[in-house]
Design an enzyme around this catalytic site. Structure first.
Site, PDB file in Angstrom:
ATOM      1  N   LEU A 151       0.826  -1.205   0.000  1.00 24.81           N
ATOM      2  CA  LEU A 151       0.000   0.000   0.000  1.00 24.81           C
ATOM      3  C   LEU A 151       0.863   1.260   0.000  1.00 24.81           C
ATOM      4  CD1 LEU A 151      -2.808  -1.043   2.523  1.00 24.81           C
ATOM      5  CD2 LEU A 151      -2.643  -1.456   0.047  1.00 24.81           C
ATOM      6  N   GLY A 198       1.042  -5.294   1.344  1.00 18.92           N
ATOM      7  CA  GLY A 198       0.038  -5.431   0.287  1.00 18.92           C
ATOM      8  C   GLY A 198       0.538  -6.168  -0.946  1.00 18.92           C
ATOM      9  N   ASN A 229       4.425  -7.597   6.776  1.00 22.44           N
ATOM     10  CA  ASN A 229       5.276  -6.968   7.796  1.00 22.44           C
ATOM     11  C   ASN A 229       4.648  -5.733   8.435  1.00 22.44           C
ATOM     12  OD1 ASN A 229       5.486  -5.643   5.302  1.00 22.44           O
ATOM     13  ND2 ASN A 229       7.390  -4.654   5.945  1.00 22.44           N
ATOM     14  N   GLU A 230       3.328  -5.617   8.338  1.00 23.20           N
ATOM     15  CA  GLU A 230       2.659  -4.417   8.859  1.00 23.20           C
ATOM     16  C   GLU A 230       3.071  -4.083  10.291  1.00 23.20           C
ATOM     17  OE1 GLU A 230       1.364  -6.533   6.824  1.00 23.20           O
ATOM     18  OE2 GLU A 230       0.127  -5.489   5.351  1.00 23.20           O
TER      19      GLU A 230
END
Lengths: 294, 294, 294
Positions: B100, B145, B169-170
């Site tokens: 994203l 994303g 890996n957010e």
């Protein structure tokens, strides 16, 4: 050294529900006196890492007193902003925890069974939902409820001694692991491994447990502390808030299920454990254990 | 070269709901003009296989424009009876997609966040439910994303370069992967691997991703095209109808969950991303990226 | 040698519902005459282990008669207190079971399709929920419904001949495995392996099936009987009651789902199988099989 009345009080507080943190005026200070009785708790304020060391010989069995102390200790750490992670391990050689204390389930009153089972539930609800990073340093055998404690942590490191075993072996004793033991197990090893292992009541040697994914890592005994510290540091490197929300997202469905069926689960336990056939098996099992020791 | 008003129009169409195919008079032709802007689409009519190649340097980040184009391109292929399968890959060296676009989530209006998040949902809903065979040819790193796009395909082939990494890996950025990222991940790697990887925000090197089952296969760079074609041919050998119904049966529960909670999920995203603490982390992260480049 | 009217009667009894055991006066004795027609059943009363041997050449296909006999045989063993475990294997060389009998699905009446499908459901409901220990000794190929039988047992041992294959290959025939085939499969191999294997309609060679967890163990042909006996003895060492409750806990969700949607599932099957396009594929498939034989 615990003032009379405090232990039942603390138990009562625990029994009041899922989230004692929201209870008005929980007198945790009163509990401090016995909090270091069966479990040694040390907090390293510089790293933010606490260690809970089970020291209830001979086998760290999960009695009502042990579970109460466990819940209160965990609660205190959870509420301590200086503490971000907890390592759970044993001070008793060769045993992590032998699981639920059978004497609590044998020849006692219905009220006692209810109180005991609520404490078992409480222990799991708190540990599985803990906001802290939880690492089990499994330095001995860990059957049944001992295995559940390890399964409820974020990470499991086991000493690679093939004589140490771990598993949900309830079926071997003629009893059945409750659904939330099963859910926790499935979340770690998947449905098939859980189905087979639970039906057979398997105790897996450390290498086998590692192969099945029941534990994440094996280390030689002398490396356990160093490795546990390193793993903890890795998990603590993440921002707490994001990690906690992620953990909650992963575990919520299974936690909610017990919360929704808690009283029913207690009644199930009582009616199962009160059966004469089950009482007889448990008595025989205890006899066997006594002879073994003698 | 896109006539003014067309892009917002197309976005609006996408925003109208889950199944634009049933919308009256969807003027897809109008969109053709920009459809090859950030994504190159080629359809080999003889094989029925299309290739979508991301070419939005420097890192194929999933901006609102990119996502809109992705949805429209996929929709056009989906409606083209000559097209039975799609290969998703990158035209940018070393990167599949960076995920994203953070600039869309930073310092923008509530309306913008809503529009952006709806486009992210739309992309996943379309890709994960696609009737076409979808193969990800992961020829570069693929965090967050970007990883979701790969996870949503039917099959994942990755170039075996250990410098390429992939993962959700957010948590590393202080944010949380939404529940449907998590559901998609669990469907691929199982609950335990997902729990650990999401909490740690892990980026897995290609070999590790293969070991965990996050990608199905590793190939040398020069074999990627050949291998992808062979895999596609294998999947296309199945009768479309049976394969599509089977795919739908496997994915329906997870798709339905987002459809049922779509607006709630948008509101969650907005309230989370609007927090000053989150905005601050994202700004710091962008600063870091800029310095890295500079 | 079956008196006329008995077979339809027994079918009718099976069709009455989920739990014929509770039906008043089930005249199972009447069925004994044909119970050894397509399936040989032997009970070793000393060990409490029965063997069900499929002997319906050429390929042990699951016709309505076969399924009826299977259900009645299983029911009789289930009700026999001397029987605690059952081994399921084949007396036909190279084939365990070829799955559902296509002639039952081709050119028949709606009523016939309904009766047939109810028998398929009944077979699975009884086998998957059996209180006995069930071990599949897979001594030949086992596609589609044959694979379902193996998947529904507690343990699967397969002869390590790489020419023998097993899998839910419905998609290859242009049909779709029903949701409860899929649920059973997912419970054994997990979501990802099931998704890929079902979409591709894969038949896995014995070594591959073992690698994927579809079977638990491979043995040389000459060791099959010995190994099966040893595995059965291991499972029978557990107290029946605890093992049965544990099994039920693991499988209940999936069993309940079919019970809740049973009539709907029959209607789905009828409307799917009645389609001219499906009938055509099945006719072509049968032609192909005939030519192969000829």
């Amino acid at each position: 050294s615990v003032p009379p009345g405090v232990l039942p009080l603390c138990r009562q507080l625990l029994a009041w529900g899922r989230a004692p943190r929201q209870l008005p005026g929980l007198p945790l200070a009163q509990c401090r006196a016995f909090s270091n009785n069966k479990i040694m708790v040390e907090l390293d304020e510089s790293s933010g890492v606490a260690t809970m060391k089970f020291k209830s010989p001979p086998v760290n069995s999960l009695s009502l007193d042990f579970l109460t102390e466990f819940c209160i200790s965990l609660e205190k750490l959870e509420n301590n902003r200086a503490c971000r992670g907890v390592i759970i391990t044993s001070a008793v050689p060769k045993i992590f925890s032998s699981g639920l204390d059978i004497t609590e389930m044998c020849g006692k009153s219905t009220e006692h069974y209810a109180e005991f089972w609520r404490a078992v539930q409480e222990m799991w609800l708190r540990l599985y939902s803990s906001n802290m990073v939880t690492v089990a340093a499994v330095n001995g055998s860990s059957p049944a409820g001992g295995c559940l404690i390890a399964l409820s942590c974020d990470y499991r490191i086991m000493v690679e001694n093939p004589k140490f075993s771990i598993g949900l072996n309830e079926a071997q004793l003629g009893i059945v692991a409750p659904f939330w033991f099963k859910d926790t197990f499935v979340n770690v090893v998947g449905h098939r491994v859980a189905e087979r292992s639970l039906q057979l009541g398997s105790l897996h040697s450390a290498p086998e447990a590692h192969r099945l994914g029941l534990v994440d890592e094996l280390v030689p005994d002398e490396k356990l502390q160093e490795k546990t510290g390193a793993v903890m540091a890795q998990w603590l490197a993440l921002p707490d808030h994001a990690r906690q929300l992620t953990k909650s997202m992963m575990r919520k469905a299974v936690l909610d299920r017990l919360v929704a069926h808690r009283e029913e689960d207690i009644q199930n336990f009582i009616s199962f454990i009160s059966k004469e056939s089950i009482q007889k098996s448990l008595r025989m099992y205890m006899e066997m254990l006594k002879k073994k020791k003698g």
